[in-house]
Design an enzyme around this catalytic site. Structure first.
Site, PDB file in Angstrom:
ATOM      1  N   ASP A  21     -11.800  -3.927   2.186  1.00 16.15           N
ATOM      2  CA  ASP A  21     -11.024  -4.782   1.516  1.00 16.15           C
ATOM      3  C   ASP A  21     -11.703  -6.204   1.497  1.00 16.15           C
ATOM      4  O   ASP A  21     -12.865  -6.154   1.652  1.00 16.15           O
ATOM      5  CB  ASP A  21      -9.671  -4.964   2.323  1.00 16.15           C
ATOM      6  N   LYS A  57      -2.595  -0.876   6.521  1.00 13.69           N
ATOM      7  CA  LYS A  57      -3.649  -2.041   6.459  1.00 13.69           C
ATOM      8  C   LYS A  57      -3.991  -2.516   7.769  1.00 13.69           C
ATOM      9  O   LYS A  57      -3.145  -2.632   8.657  1.00 13.69           O
ATOM     10  CB  LYS A  57      -2.848  -2.986   5.518  1.00 13.69           C
ATOM     11  N   GLN A  99       0.916  -1.314  -0.171  1.00 15.25           N
ATOM     12  CA  GLN A  99       0.040  -0.081   0.070  1.00 15.25           C
ATOM     13  C   GLN A  99       1.028   1.139   0.082  1.00 15.25           C
ATOM     14  O   GLN A  99       0.544   2.202  -0.584  1.00 15.25           O
ATOM     15  CB  GLN A  99      -0.950  -0.128   1.506  1.00 15.25           C
ATOM     16  N   LYS A 145       1.817   1.964  -3.664  1.00 10.15           N
ATOM     17  CA  LYS A 145       0.551   2.074  -4.369  1.00 10.15           C
ATOM     18  C   LYS A 145      -0.060   3.436  -4.266  1.00 10.15           C
ATOM     19  O   LYS A 145      -0.173   4.230  -5.062  1.00 10.15           O
ATOM     20  CB  LYS A 145      -0.453   1.067  -4.088  1.00 10.15           C
TER      21      LYS A 145
END
Ligand code: NDP
Ligand code: 2IT
Length: 450
Positions: free
Chosen positions: A170, A130, A115, A118
């Site tokens: 998610d 996360k 992440q 990204k």
């Protein structure tokens, strides 16, 4: 792990393995990034100064907590909750929550690590994190889901906030769960802090297009890749794995662009529908009834096959979009896809292709995009939701979708140009990892050793 790490980087990778024993998904995610840093190790040592690589591989904070909750029968259940706050060089921690029985620290760390890069690639001011739980939402009643979410947030709330850490959905966490999580946060803090979570419902601070964003964004990215070869989705046979949030909206956008998705899956098997997946039926089964995909074949009729055992990737296609989960597409599946003439693979899921599968795709010279580039549309639209919350505004579907498409085009350009700059034209893995890494590294140098 297949290819060799640069000798200058090998000690860093060895240290990650030694410091995080047994965390194989986390090792895999770090390996992929470290492998991509090879051109930096030789030519641009400034990107390794002040132990940046060592610091980037160590989460800023890892929180593990107990989540007790009561079943409808009055039994006490205990799950484990996680939030890994990986990196805030570019902005508050940002990343989803996953509820799935397979969740453990390794999985949350791999997701948090990916992440970081990204989010950097999106060009938006967001750091990486996360979280989630080993809670299994399957077979739970609505009340049990609510009680679990409330208990989870009763512990998580102290670690998050608009300027601190902004979770989203998610696997296993969608609009329903985010509603219960936001409700509990609001109750505990006595504040209507819209910017604390993204993926919210449209009537309580959510953004248009966030539901569709990851799937749409993946297809926009793939469209850009096809464009480099003068091609488009028109008339292509496409296979999409999964049938959850990302898969459903990837299918929708492929159909809008003239391609045909002929197969999709869930964890109990896959369906092949040569006429093209009927999205209204799929949405009814998955979004409304939360049922199994086998029901699709029963309701759609005799031309549709449901295959309970076997590999979805044996279905011949020109474009494959893995949109289910990590390591779902291994070497043998990559071989089958290549034997059947696949031309493009773009990841909607996080790390769905194993290193062996990636090697095979790259060796065959087909177009291949890693999730941290191709699935970044979800988190990018989350950042648009944060913007709307901060300005107490809400934008139209059309404007927001146009912004998403521009962002995906920009990420594609960033990957292509960076890969070319480092002498690896067409290598989206290197382009994504190097561009993502360099931006975070620059900010980390500027902020000092913290
Ligand atoms: P959902 O929970 O909505 O759907 C997940 C889908 O994948 C379901 O069809 C599920 O099948 C299948 N699946 C999950 N785990 C497994 C497994 N172990 N084996 C086989 N099939 C499995 O999740 P999302 O669609 O949101 O997420 C899918 C992927 O996309 C994940 O990798 C996620 O990290 C990634 N992603 C999600 C984003 C988002 O905005 N939601 C953003 C970027 C990436 P079943 O129902 O049978 O379990
Ligand atoms: O993997 C991901 O990028 C997500 N699950 C979305 C994260 C977010 O904050 O929207």
């Amino acid at each position: 792990m297949t290819a060799a790490v640069h000798p200058r980087l090998q000690p860093h990778f060895d240290a990650v393995i030694a410091r995080n024993p047994g965390e194989k998904e986390f090792h895999q995610a770090v390996y992929e990034v470290i492998l991509s840093l090879t051109p930096i190790a030789g030519k641009r040592p400034e990107y390794l100064q002040w132990s940046i690589l060592k610091r980037i591989c160590e989460p800023e904070r890892q929180i593990i907590f107990r989540v007790p909750w009561l079943t409808d029968a009055g039994e006490v259940e205990i799950n484990r909750g996680f939030r890994v706050q990986f990196n805030t060089a570019l902005g508050p921690y940002k990343g989803g929550l996953r509820f799935h029985p397979s969740v453990n620290l390794s999985i949350i760390k791999f997701l948090g690590f990916e992440q970081v890069f990204k989010n950097s690639l999106t060009g938006m001011p967001i750091g990486g994190g996360k979280g989630g739980s080993d809670f299994d939402p399957k077979g739970k009643s609505e009340q049990e889901i609510m009680r679990f979410c409330q208990s989870f947030m009763t512990e998580l709330y102290r670690h998050i906030g608009e300027y601190r850490d902004v979770p989203a959905g998610d696997i296993g966490v969608g609009g329903r769960e985010l509603g219960y999580l936001f409700g509990q946060y609001k109750r505990i803090t006595n504040q209507y802090e819209s910017g604390v979570l993204t993926g919210k419902g449209l009537s309580w601070g959510g953004s248009q297009v966030r539901t569709e964003a990851t799937g749409y964004g993946t297809v926009f990215f793939a469209q850009e890749m096809l464009g480099t070869k003068g091609q488009s989705f028109d008339g292509k046979r496409v296979v999409v794995s999964g049938s959850g949030n990302v898969a459903i909206y990837a299918i929708e956008k492929v159909h809008q662009l003239g391609g045909t998705v002929i197969a999709c899956s869930d964890s109990n098997g896959y369906v092949v529908d040569e006429q093209g997946i009927d999205l209204d039926l799929l949405k009814d089964i998955k979004e409304v009834r939360r049922a199994r995909l086998s029901e699709y074949a029963e309701r759609r009729g005799s031309d549709v096959r449901h295959v309970a055992d076997g590999s979805l990737w044996d279905v011949p296609c020109q474009i494959a979009l893995p949109c289910a989960t990590q390591n779902e597409l291994r070497g043998s599946a990559a071989k089958a896809l290549l034997d059947n003439g696949v031309e493009l693979v773009a990841e909607g899921a996080n790390m769905p292709c194993t290193p062996k599968a990636i090697d095979l795709f790259q060796g065959a010279g087909i177009l291949y995009a890693p999730g941290k580039a191709s699935n970044a549309g979800g988190v990018a639209t989350s950042a648009l939701e944060m913007q709307q919350n901060a300005s107490r505004d809400s934008w139209s579907f059309e404007d927001t979708e146009a912004r998403l498409q521009q962002i995906m085009t920009a990420i594609h350009t960033r990957c292509v140009e960076t890969a070319e700059e480092f002498g690896e034209p067409g290598n989206y893995v290197m382009g994504a990892n190097l561009a993502g890494y360099m931006k975070v590294a620059n900010a980390m140098v500027a902020l000092g050793v913290i």
